[in-house]
Design a protein around this motif. Sequence first.
Motif, PDB file in Angstrom:
ATOM      1  N   LEU A  42      17.426  53.561  80.638  1.00  0.00           N
ATOM      2  CA  LEU A  42      16.760  53.810  81.824  1.00  0.00           C
ATOM      3  C   LEU A  42      17.629  54.759  82.787  1.00  0.00           C
ATOM      4  O   LEU A  42      18.442  53.484  83.176  1.00  0.00           O
ATOM      5  CB  LEU A  42      15.692  52.844  82.108  1.00  0.00           C
ATOM      6  CG  LEU A  42      14.266  53.438  81.004  1.00  0.00           C
ATOM      7  CD1 LEU A  42      13.625  52.131  81.493  1.00  0.00           C
ATOM      8  CD2 LEU A  42      13.498  54.200  80.360  1.00  0.00           C
ATOM      9  N   GLU A  43      17.838  55.505  83.388  1.00  0.00           N
ATOM     10  CA  GLU A  43      18.734  55.393  85.012  1.00  0.00           C
ATOM     11  C   GLU A  43      17.517  55.500  85.781  1.00  0.00           C
ATOM     12  O   GLU A  43      16.012  56.268  85.676  1.00  0.00           O
ATOM     13  CB  GLU A  43      19.369  56.549  84.781  1.00  0.00           C
ATOM     14  CG  GLU A  43      20.469  56.794  83.505  1.00  0.00           C
ATOM     15  CD  GLU A  43      21.128  58.132  83.703  1.00  0.00           C
ATOM     16  OE1 GLU A  43      21.260  58.860  84.836  1.00  0.00           O
ATOM     17  OE2 GLU A  43      22.268  58.461  83.085  1.00  0.00           O
ATOM     18  N   ASN A  49      21.641  50.951  85.750  1.00  0.00           N
ATOM     19  CA  ASN A  49      21.101  51.843  84.217  1.00  0.00           C
ATOM     20  C   ASN A  49      21.164  51.497  82.952  1.00  0.00           C
ATOM     21  O   ASN A  49      21.777  51.590  82.426  1.00  0.00           O
ATOM     22  CB  ASN A  49      22.294  53.172  84.489  1.00  0.00           C
ATOM     23  CG  ASN A  49      23.303  53.722  84.365  1.00  0.00           C
ATOM     24  OD1 ASN A  49      23.716  51.768  84.665  1.00  0.00           O
ATOM     25  ND2 ASN A  49      24.677  53.337  85.185  1.00  0.00           N
ATOM     26  N   ASP A  50      20.977  49.916  83.066  1.00  0.00           N
ATOM     27  CA  ASP A  50      20.823  48.999  81.253  1.00  0.00           C
ATOM     28  C   ASP A  50      20.418  48.843  81.098  1.00  0.00           C
ATOM     29  O   ASP A  50      20.232  47.834  80.303  1.00  0.00           O
ATOM     30  CB  ASP A  50      22.011  47.833  82.609  1.00  0.00           C
ATOM     31  CG  ASP A  50      21.680  47.379  83.600  1.00  0.00           C
ATOM     32  OD1 ASP A  50      20.761  47.771  83.673  1.00  0.00           O
ATOM     33  OD2 ASP A  50      22.491  45.901  83.662  1.00  0.00           O
ATOM     34  N   ILE A  51      19.593  49.471  80.946  1.00  0.00           N
ATOM     35  CA  ILE A  51      17.958  49.171  81.103  1.00  0.00           C
ATOM     36  C   ILE A  51      16.940  49.578  79.564  1.00  0.00           C
ATOM     37  O   ILE A  51      17.809  51.069  79.757  1.00  0.00           O
ATOM     38  CB  ILE A  51      16.565  48.832  82.240  1.00  0.00           C
ATOM     39  CG1 ILE A  51      17.001  48.426  83.143  1.00  0.00           C
ATOM     40  CG2 ILE A  51      15.261  48.745  81.816  1.00  0.00           C
ATOM     41  CD1 ILE A  51      17.021  46.386  82.793  1.00  0.00           C
ATOM     42  N   ARG A  52      17.297  48.949  78.675  1.00  0.00           N
ATOM     43  CA  ARG A  52      16.839  50.258  77.239  1.00  0.00           C
ATOM     44  C   ARG A  52      15.207  50.728  77.478  1.00  0.00           C
ATOM     45  O   ARG A  52      14.873  49.749  78.050  1.00  0.00           O
ATOM     46  CB  ARG A  52      17.520  48.939  75.990  1.00  0.00           C
ATOM     47  CG  ARG A  52      17.106  49.916  74.689  1.00  0.00           C
ATOM     48  CD  ARG A  52      17.983  49.153  73.683  1.00  0.00           C
ATOM     49  NE  ARG A  52      19.103  48.998  73.672  1.00  0.00           N
ATOM     50  CZ  ARG A  52      20.016  49.690  72.944  1.00  0.00           C
ATOM     51  NH1 ARG A  52      19.690  50.972  72.955  1.00  0.00           N
ATOM     52  NH2 ARG A  52      21.302  49.607  72.903  1.00  0.00           N
ATOM     53  N   VAL A  53      15.537  51.965  77.188  1.00  0.00           N
ATOM     54  CA  VAL A  53      14.455  52.451  76.446  1.00  0.00           C
ATOM     55  C   VAL A  53      13.580  51.593  76.004  1.00  0.00           C
ATOM     56  O   VAL A  53      13.517  50.863  74.170  1.00  0.00           O
ATOM     57  CB  VAL A  53      13.500  53.073  76.134  1.00  0.00           C
ATOM     58  CG1 VAL A  53      11.963  53.752  75.599  1.00  0.00           C
ATOM     59  CG2 VAL A  53      14.740  54.167  77.316  1.00  0.00           C
ATOM     60  N   PRO A  54      11.812  50.577  76.188  1.00  0.00           N
ATOM     61  CA  PRO A  54      11.594  49.628  74.654  1.00  0.00           C
ATOM     62  C   PRO A  54      10.885  50.340  73.361  1.00  0.00           C
ATOM     63  O   PRO A  54      11.206  51.337  73.495  1.00  0.00           O
ATOM     64  CB  PRO A  54      10.235  48.741  75.300  1.00  0.00           C
ATOM     65  CG  PRO A  54      10.277  49.564  76.921  1.00  0.00           C
ATOM     66  CD  PRO A  54      11.386  49.916  77.109  1.00  0.00           C
ATOM     67  N   LYS A  71       7.532  54.606  73.540  1.00  0.00           N
ATOM     68  CA  LYS A  71       7.944  56.341  73.332  1.00  0.00           C
ATOM     69  C   LYS A  71       6.655  57.074  73.919  1.00  0.00           C
ATOM     70  O   LYS A  71       7.006  58.058  74.578  1.00  0.00           O
ATOM     71  CB  LYS A  71       6.684  56.115  71.997  1.00  0.00           C
ATOM     72  CG  LYS A  71       7.602  55.552  70.951  1.00  0.00           C
ATOM     73  CD  LYS A  71       7.202  55.451  69.342  1.00  0.00           C
ATOM     74  CE  LYS A  71       8.089  55.242  68.051  1.00  0.00           C
ATOM     75  NZ  LYS A  71       6.945  54.364  67.153  1.00  0.00           N
ATOM     76  N   LYS A  72       5.618  56.205  74.133  1.00  0.00           N
ATOM     77  CA  LYS A  72       4.450  57.288  75.558  1.00  0.00           C
ATOM     78  C   LYS A  72       5.100  57.797  76.860  1.00  0.00           C
ATOM     79  O   LYS A  72       5.050  58.224  77.566  1.00  0.00           O
ATOM     80  CB  LYS A  72       3.285  56.499  75.937  1.00  0.00           C
ATOM     81  CG  LYS A  72       2.754  57.451  76.588  1.00  0.00           C
ATOM     82  CD  LYS A  72       0.844  56.604  76.466  1.00  0.00           C
ATOM     83  CE  LYS A  72       0.198  56.911  77.658  1.00  0.00           C
ATOM     84  NZ  LYS A  72       0.379  58.215  78.394  1.00  0.00           N
ATOM     85  N   LEU A  73       6.419  56.641  77.242  1.00  0.00           N
ATOM     86  CA  LEU A  73       7.432  56.928  78.610  1.00  0.00           C
ATOM     87  C   LEU A  73       7.734  58.056  78.100  1.00  0.00           C
ATOM     88  O   LEU A  73       8.265  58.883  79.364  1.00  0.00           O
ATOM     89  CB  LEU A  73       8.191  55.651  79.188  1.00  0.00           C
ATOM     90  CG  LEU A  73       8.942  55.298  79.437  1.00  0.00           C
ATOM     91  CD1 LEU A  73       8.264  55.791  81.152  1.00  0.00           C
ATOM     92  CD2 LEU A  73      10.089  54.781  79.440  1.00  0.00           C
ATOM     93  N   LYS A  74       9.220  57.897  77.241  1.00  0.00           N
ATOM     94  CA  LYS A  74       9.888  59.497  76.889  1.00  0.00           C
ATOM     95  C   LYS A  74       9.142  60.527  76.733  1.00  0.00           C
ATOM     96  O   LYS A  74       9.130  61.142  77.431  1.00  0.00           O
ATOM     97  CB  LYS A  74      10.426  59.328  75.704  1.00  0.00           C
ATOM     98  CG  LYS A  74      10.817  58.363  75.816  1.00  0.00           C
ATOM     99  CD  LYS A  74      12.497  58.120  74.182  1.00  0.00           C
ATOM    100  CE  LYS A  74      13.373  57.245  74.086  1.00  0.00           C
ATOM    101  NZ  LYS A  74      13.470  56.751  72.279  1.00  0.00           N
ATOM    102  N   GLU A  75       7.554  60.315  76.146  1.00  0.00           N
ATOM    103  CA  GLU A  75       6.756  61.646  76.080  1.00  0.00           C
ATOM    104  C   GLU A  75       6.494  61.922  77.292  1.00  0.00           C
ATOM    105  O   GLU A  75       6.523  63.017  78.477  1.00  0.00           O
ATOM    106  CB  GLU A  75       5.735  61.187  75.441  1.00  0.00           C
ATOM    107  CG  GLU A  75       4.854  62.402  75.353  1.00  0.00           C
ATOM    108  CD  GLU A  75       3.156  62.073  74.591  1.00  0.00           C
ATOM    109  OE1 GLU A  75       2.474  61.950  74.398  1.00  0.00           O
ATOM    110  OE2 GLU A  75       3.486  61.450  73.047  1.00  0.00           O
ATOM    111  N   ASP A  76       5.607  61.042  78.495  1.00  0.00           N
ATOM    112  CA  ASP A  76       5.737  61.592  79.592  1.00  0.00           C
ATOM    113  C   ASP A  76       6.709  62.018  80.422  1.00  0.00           C
ATOM    114  O   ASP A  76       6.897  63.123  81.226  1.00  0.00           O
ATOM    115  CB  ASP A  76       4.684  60.607  80.310  1.00  0.00           C
ATOM    116  CG  ASP A  76       3.382  59.680  80.048  1.00  0.00           C
ATOM    117  OD1 ASP A  76       2.597  61.035  78.406  1.00  0.00           O
ATOM    118  OD2 ASP A  76       2.586  58.296  80.384  1.00  0.00           O
TER     119      ASP A  76
END
Length: 179
Positions: free
Chosen positions: A125-126, A136-141, A147-152
Amino acid sequence: INAEYGEFQTFQHYLIQINLSPCTTMSDDEYAVESQDAGAKEYDFVQTSTLKKGSYIIIKDQPCRVDSISTSKPGKHGSAKCAIVAKNIFNNTRHEEISQAHATVKSPIVKRIVYSLMNIQDDFLELMHDSGEEKNDIRVPDNELGKKLKEDFENGLTLSVTVLSSLGTELMIEYKEIE
């Protein structure tokens, strides 16, 4: 003694010859200590008897939230004991601990920080804080939330992300749309 120090009669004569006083002291210039910042405080100490449901405690070096706590009465030769059941704040694993009621335990410093989501790059995540600080060092869960975050985000929604941090670990725990 003469054999050990060659031509010198004593150890003190030897020190004088090599330009050391028998009572040599170091000046402040010769002995410098560099100080370093120890970093942010990671935990506080609390008395076990003051814990309640929802309090934070460190069990087996893991930051946990107390689910339940029960206190036994003091026995004939002992003090009251507290049985603590808690869950890890990052992965919900269950931990238990028994401690004396008057004992001191570690309570982690837990921070919840809200960032604006700027971009998702290579599963990281940026983020930007309201103060302008970038992260910018937090990975997408790697779960349904991720998955829902990426989609939105791909659908063009403007999102804010909440990051939970404690004991050097950071994890995105929720997000919402910014209007």
